[in-house]
Design a protein around this motif. Sequence first.
Motif, short mmCIF file in Angstrom:
data_model
loop_
_atom_site.label_atom_id
_atom_site.label_comp_id
_atom_site.label_asym_id
_atom_site.label_seq_id
_atom_site.Cartn_x
_atom_site.Cartn_y
_atom_site.Cartn_z
N SER A 55 0.80 -1.22 0.00
CA SER A 55 0.00 0.00 0.00
C SER A 55 0.83 1.27 0.00
CB SER A 55 -0.97 0.00 1.19
OG SER A 55 -0.27 -0.20 2.40
N THR A 110 2.38 6.95 0.58
CA THR A 110 1.19 6.11 0.63
C THR A 110 0.55 6.12 -0.75
OG1 THR A 110 -0.20 7.97 1.32
CG2 THR A 110 0.77 6.61 3.07
N ASN A 164 -3.17 4.74 -2.74
CA ASN A 164 -4.54 5.23 -2.94
C ASN A 164 -5.47 5.07 -1.75
OD1 ASN A 164 -3.86 5.93 -5.59
ND2 ASN A 164 -4.13 3.81 -6.23
N GLN A 165 -4.91 4.95 -0.55
CA GLN A 165 -5.77 4.80 0.61
C GLN A 165 -5.18 5.48 1.83
OE1 GLN A 165 -5.91 0.54 0.91
NE2 GLN A 165 -4.17 0.45 2.30
N ARG A 166 -6.03 5.84 2.77
CA ARG A 166 -5.60 6.40 4.05
C ARG A 166 -5.10 5.25 4.91
NH1 ARG A 166 -8.01 10.45 8.21
NH2 ARG A 166 -7.76 9.27 10.13
N ASN A 193 -2.83 10.29 5.00
CA ASN A 193 -3.80 10.32 3.91
C ASN A 193 -3.24 9.64 2.68
OD1 ASN A 193 -5.84 11.73 5.33
ND2 ASN A 193 -4.73 13.63 5.01
N ALA A 194 -4.11 9.33 1.73
CA ALA A 194 -3.69 8.74 0.46
C ALA A 194 -2.72 9.67 -0.25
CB ALA A 194 -4.91 8.47 -0.41
N CYS A 214 2.59 -2.19 4.22
CA CYS A 214 2.69 -0.90 3.52
C CYS A 214 4.03 -0.89 2.78
CB CYS A 214 2.59 0.22 4.54
SG CYS A 214 3.05 1.85 3.98
#
Length: 147
Positions: free
Chosen positions: A28, A62, A64-66, A101-102, A137
């Motif tokens: 991620s 990061t 595309n996601q929080r 955040n993303a 991640c």
Amino acid sequence: MKLFCVAVLFSVVFVIHGVDYIDCGSKSCKIDDVVVSGCAQDAKSCDLPRGTTVTMSMKFTTQNQRIDKLRNTLQGDIKGTWIPFNNTDACNSITPSCPLNANTPATFNLSVPINKLFPAISVPIKTELIDNNGVPCTCIEVQGKIV
């Protein structure tokens, strides 16, 4: 002017000491750079002197996601078995801190004391930042040599 020169020198040191690493399964986040104290960019292995504290800095972004929480795992491969060295909340060591955040760039800093009693061996070292869903991640592997 003095501050500018210090900033330029610091950024040059960072570029000179970037580390070659293996991405061992980042999901991620995208790894942007890894720096390990005392490890030259072209070195096949990072020397980890006993009785010192080795520092690592990893810049990542990061995707595309929080990400609300991250924990760090650090392991060494001793004769084919991954031995854990730590498993900690990583948010206190990340700038900016969690949540992220993303599409946010961040930096993770880690300090690892190398005990004087550790044997002098070569050891692959893996560190992961695991998100609140148990997904890596980031995952990097660096070759180390305890000296």
